[in-house]
Design a protein around this motif. Structure first.
Motif, mmCIF file in Angstrom:
data_model
loop_
_atom_site.group_PDB
_atom_site.id
_atom_site.type_symbol
_atom_site.label_atom_id
_atom_site.label_comp_id
_atom_site.label_asym_id
_atom_site.label_seq_id
_atom_site.Cartn_x
_atom_site.Cartn_y
_atom_site.Cartn_z
ATOM 1 N N ASP A 28 0.855 -1.179 0.000
ATOM 2 C CA ASP A 28 0.000 0.000 0.000
ATOM 3 C C ASP A 28 0.891 1.229 0.000
ATOM 4 O OD1 ASP A 28 -1.894 1.963 0.314
ATOM 5 O OD2 ASP A 28 -2.596 1.263 2.261
ATOM 6 N N GLN A 31 0.831 4.213 2.405
ATOM 7 C CA GLN A 31 1.444 4.125 3.724
ATOM 8 C C GLN A 31 2.760 4.898 3.795
ATOM 9 O OE1 GLN A 31 -0.017 2.678 6.499
ATOM 10 N NE2 GLN A 31 -1.732 2.701 5.061
ATOM 11 N N ARG A 52 7.076 3.041 8.418
ATOM 12 C CA ARG A 52 6.304 2.666 7.233
ATOM 13 C C ARG A 52 7.195 2.059 6.154
ATOM 14 N NH1 ARG A 52 1.384 5.587 7.308
ATOM 15 N NH2 ARG A 52 0.710 5.537 9.472
ATOM 16 N N GLN A 56 6.789 -1.593 4.487
ATOM 17 C CA GLN A 56 6.581 -1.704 3.046
ATOM 18 C C GLN A 56 7.817 -2.224 2.305
ATOM 19 O OE1 GLN A 56 3.561 -0.917 1.230
ATOM 20 N NE2 GLN A 56 2.881 -1.230 3.327
#
Length: 92
Positions: A28, A31, A52, A56
């Motif tokens: 995502d 994010q 984040r 990720q």
């Protein structure tokens, strides 16, 4: 960082997230919005940004290959932010 640049970055991230949503539920790009100042500007990445980025990290190759995001992931500031957050620069 200029507000217009932030808006463009967030819009691109949102568009990619919508496109990537079907590809991988855990990837995502939205994010990474807390990283806009570090990637577009020249600010130090915040703790929220680093958190984040680490979440990720498995998605970074997907982002690096995406025509809408690769300029951010592969930019000098993007690489500096990854390094500062101790996230390896993707080698895809």
């Amino acid at each position: 960082m200029k507000p217009a640049a932030q808006v463009v970055f967030v819009a691109v991230v949102v568009a990619l997230a919508a496109a990537a949503g079907a590809e991988a539920a855990t990837c995502d790009a939205t994010q990474l919005a807390p990283c806009a100042g570090a990637i577009i500007g020249n600010a130090a990445p915040t703790a929220a940004c680093c958190s984040r980025m680490k979440e990720q990290q498995p998605c970074m190759c997907t982002y690096a290959r995406d025509p809408n995001l690769q300029r951010y992931v592969n930019s000098p500031n993007g690489k500096k932010a990854l390094a500062a957050c101790k996230v390896p620069v993707p080698s895809c």
